[in-house]
Enzyme design. Structure first.
Site, mmCIF file in Angstrom:
data_model
loop_
_atom_site.group_PDB
_atom_site.id
_atom_site.type_symbol
_atom_site.label_atom_id
_atom_site.label_comp_id
_atom_site.label_asym_id
_atom_site.label_seq_id
_atom_site.Cartn_x
_atom_site.Cartn_y
_atom_site.Cartn_z
ATOM 1 C CB CYS A 2 -0.838 0.038 1.267
ATOM 2 S SG CYS A 2 -1.838 -1.428 1.459
ATOM 3 N NE ARG A 28 7.631 3.353 -4.823
ATOM 4 C CZ ARG A 28 8.448 3.073 -3.819
ATOM 5 N NH1 ARG A 28 8.009 2.500 -2.734
ATOM 6 N NH2 ARG A 28 9.713 3.374 -3.908
ATOM 7 C CD1 TRP A 77 0.188 -6.060 -3.691
ATOM 8 C CD2 TRP A 77 0.449 -6.671 -1.562
ATOM 9 N NE1 TRP A 77 0.694 -7.334 -3.684
ATOM 10 C CE2 TRP A 77 0.861 -7.738 -2.386
ATOM 11 C CE3 TRP A 77 0.511 -6.836 -0.171
ATOM 12 C CZ2 TRP A 77 1.335 -8.946 -1.874
ATOM 13 C CZ3 TRP A 77 0.991 -8.032 0.332
ATOM 14 C CH2 TRP A 77 1.394 -9.075 -0.521
ATOM 15 C CG ASN A 103 2.645 1.062 3.561
ATOM 16 O OD1 ASN A 103 2.439 -0.139 3.449
ATOM 17 N ND2 ASN A 103 3.814 1.616 3.295
ATOM 18 N N GLY A 104 0.870 -0.878 5.923
ATOM 19 C CA GLY A 104 1.430 -1.708 6.986
ATOM 20 C C GLY A 104 0.409 -2.717 7.476
ATOM 21 C CD GLU A 481 16.238 -12.514 -11.247
ATOM 22 O OE1 GLU A 481 15.939 -13.009 -10.150
ATOM 23 O OE2 GLU A 481 15.733 -11.458 -11.671
ATOM 24 C CE LYS A 485 12.499 -10.524 -13.014
ATOM 25 N NZ LYS A 485 13.401 -10.473 -11.941
ATOM 26 C CD GLU A 488 9.075 -10.816 -11.136
ATOM 27 O OE1 GLU A 488 8.586 -10.100 -10.274
ATOM 28 O OE2 GLU A 488 10.307 -10.889 -11.337
ATOM 29 C CG HIS A 504 19.311 -37.188 -8.235
ATOM 30 N ND1 HIS A 504 19.857 -38.437 -8.006
ATOM 31 C CD2 HIS A 504 20.322 -36.416 -8.683
ATOM 32 C CE1 HIS A 504 21.146 -38.412 -8.287
ATOM 33 N NE2 HIS A 504 21.459 -37.194 -8.704
ATOM 34 C CE LYS A 602 10.916 -1.964 -8.632
ATOM 35 N NZ LYS A 602 11.515 -3.076 -9.391
#
Ligand code: M6R
Length: 607
Positions: A2, A28, A77, A103-104, A481, A485, A488, A504, A602
């Site tokens: 948020c 974000r 968010w 936010n939190g 990595e 990508k 996401e 295995h 973000k």
């Protein structure tokens, strides 16, 4: 996560300024958004919308905001409660007088909520946030700052809270703990934001609030309390070179940032490596070198964790120092053995990731040596670490980290060379690496020239529902990595594996619909990777080779993306760019929002 934004200034401007602020912060966190504006006649308008800020803008188009001079806004968010309008911030107090954005996470919200319900308060959302505004009203003693100190004493968790009072719209007040917040000072306007960069172009200077700060801002004045005392916080000037980031000719920020990688790799080494004399320069690292470090622990999350895994290879191979790499979410709660000959490195693009920040604070409390590798100067991790390397990647807007990653890895390489030259690194190896670093920007530029070829291969596989990303050693980290990508950006399941480990168990999944990418740019493990590719091919699985142009085992692969390799230690810089583009093109082909992938944010400022 948020994000909060607040404005106080000229009549008629509040809604426009807050909406524009939210749009700048939107990358974000972007499940839903809402604003509240007030005017001197004690009118208060709350507007909310699920989805992007644009949906909110559309809803505000027909409203006359000409008298409204103050407002707050929020991009959400979701943590507590689904993505619904009812759960959107701002939230109103019972009487409708106070309004809050947050936010939190308020960890004891359930207990506080029960107490308030018992007193007759009615809740309209499933959020943890709503308790804060009812509680504020419940304990309001006529003084905003005094009431805020009482509110803070009752809450556990992390918060950046911003309040308005309908009955006195000349001020904005709030508090912060764990969540970033700045006060911005324009010529005739005042702002609150989670990120000062959302205020560039609007303000002359700003104050970064510290944990525990309680603030009240009016047009003419401001007060910041820390505990019971007035806090003296420095007003920082916005640098002349700080600009709002523009897209230019690129269709989105992700592609722009991928294409910026040659330049940021020049910037990250500028002044640190003198290529004419092959010498390294850093007062910070000179200080670290004198500490006699015998062990390093790297703490980070997500892509920054992957940079840390590559950092482990570099530090162990070049500096001869053993390294542990721990994801910050796990590090925080595990037993720690902090000693004076150990260095703790915290890696973060945003510098605000709460688990990484909390981990750093824990090590500092135990007097451990801490070091930050951070992209955002002035961020909480940069400030708390006090020493480290800035990655100089510039603002990264795309939620999927690209240019920040390569600069983080570059910082690890620089650190490893620096400590290595003091720790017996072979001179020829040192020179070989420096020579290759000098060639990096150009080598990446030539990968970018293959963008079209990468797109063709990517689109051929765009309808696959699973992928393996395979490699060994450094290239296994790049596989991890690349796999992240793809997940996401394209929302496709993929797993990264050591190519030798597949047999295995997981090779049982291979069939003709299950493609694998083999990251195999050369070096002593290259034939082993080629053998693993053969094993997959023998079971009907298509393997896409990310390989050197002169790879003798090309025939193993169903498709190849070829590149001119550097030395094997530096090939990860090139291979990751190919994988960024591979994921980008699949996501684009599938119509995904590459800058703002679903469910993500973000920077992650809640646990
Ligand atoms: O800002 P940070 O580097 O601390 O963020 C850590 C992760 O959330 C981040 O790297 C995330 O995994 C990336 N956005 C993925 O591309």
């Amino acid at each position: 996560m948020c994000w909060v934004f607040g404005y106080i200034g000229a009549p008629g401007k509040a809604a426009r300024e807050v909406l524009a602020g939210l749009q700048r912060l939107e990358y974000r966190g972007y499940d839903s958004a809402g604003i509240c504006v007030i005017n001197p006649d004690k009118n208060l308008e709350v507007i909310k919308a699920v989805g992007k800020v644009n949906n909110l803008k559309v809803k505000t188009d027909s409203i006359d905001f000409s008298t409204y001079h103050a407002g707050i806004g929020h991009t959400r968010w979701a943590t507590h409660g689904g993505v619904t309008e009812a759960n959107c911030h701002p939230h109103l107090s019972q009487s409708g007088r106070f309004v809050v954005i947050h936010n939190g996470i308020i960890e004891n919200y359930a207990e506080l909520r029960d107490e308030l319900i018992a007193k007759g308060y009615v809740f309209h959302s499933e959020t943890d946030t709503e308790v804060t505004v009812h509680l504020f009203e419940d304990i309001f003693d006529g003084d905003y700052l005094s009431t805020m100190t009482k509110l803070v004493a009752k809450m556990h968790g992390a918060y950046g809270l911003v309040f308005l009072d309908r009955d006195n719209g000349n001020q904005i007040f709030g508090t912060k703990k764990g969540s970033p917040m700045v006060l911005g000072f324009g010529k005739t306007e005042r702002y609150i934001s989670s990120d000062y960069r959302s205020l560039i172009g609007l303000i002359d200077d700003y104050i970064i609030l510290e944990d525990g700060d309680i603030f009240l801002v009016t047009l003419d004045n401001y007060t910041i309390l820390s505990g019971w005392q007035d806090a003296d916080r420095t007003r920082q000037i916005v640098g002349e070179d700080e600009k709002v980031v523009e897209l230019g000719d690129f269709p989105n920020f992700m592609l722009k940032e991928v294409f910026e990688q040659p330049r940021v790799l020049e910037d990250v080494f500028r002044g640190r490596i003198d290529f004419s004399s092959n010498s390294l320069h850093s007062d910070t690292l000179e200080h670290i070198a004198m500490l006699g470090i015998k062990k390093v622990t790297i703490v980070a999350s997500g892509t920054s964790y992957h940079a840390g895994l590559l950092g482990k290879y570099y530090l162990e191979e070049l500096s001869n120092i053993p390294v542990d790499v721990v994801v910050s979410t796990e590090f925080k709660y595990k037993k720690k053995f902090v000693s004076s000959d150990e260095l703790y490195i915290f890696v973060s693009q945003s510098g605000e990731t709460i688990d990484t920040l909390d981990s750093l604070k824990i090590v500092k409390e135990q007097w451990g040596h801490v070091f930050g590798i951070v992209n955002v100067p002035g961020s909480a991790i940069a400030r708390a670490a006090g020493q480290g390397l800035f990655t100089r990647a510039g603002t990264e807007v795309g939620v999927a980290s690209t240019k920040a990653f390569v600069t983080q890895v570059a910082c690890f390489l620089f650190l490893s060379l620096y400590l290595g030259q003091k720790n017996g690194l072979d001179y020829r190896k040192y020179r070989e690496i420096i020579d290759s670093i000098a060639k990096l920007p150009e080598a990446i530029s030539s990968i970018l020239l293959s963008n079209e070829a990468i797109r063709k291969v990517a689109e051929k596989y765009a309808n696959s529902t699973n992928f393996f990303y395979l490699g060994r050693a450094h290239e296994l980290v790049i596989a991890m990595e690349g796999s992240l990508k793809l997940k996401e950006l394209a929302y496709i399941h993929s797993e990264a594996y050591s190519s030798g480990e597949l047999k295995h168990g997981s090779i049982a999944l291979i069939d003709s619909d299950f493609p694998s990418l083999m990251i195999n740019g050369g070096g002593i493990l290259s034939p082993k990777n080629a053998s693993s590719a053969e094993e997959i091919r023998a079971r009907g699985g298509p393997v896409i080779g990310i390989i050197a142009k002169d790879d003798p085992n090309k025939q193993v692969y169903a498709d190849v993306i070829e590149f001119d390799p550097l030395i094997s230690e530096l090939n990860p810089f090139l291979e990751v760019v190919i994988l960024q583009l591979f994921a980008y093109h699949i996501a684009n082909f599938l119509g995904r929002d590459v800058d703002k992938p679903r469910n993500l944010a973000k920077s992650v400022t809640v646990e």
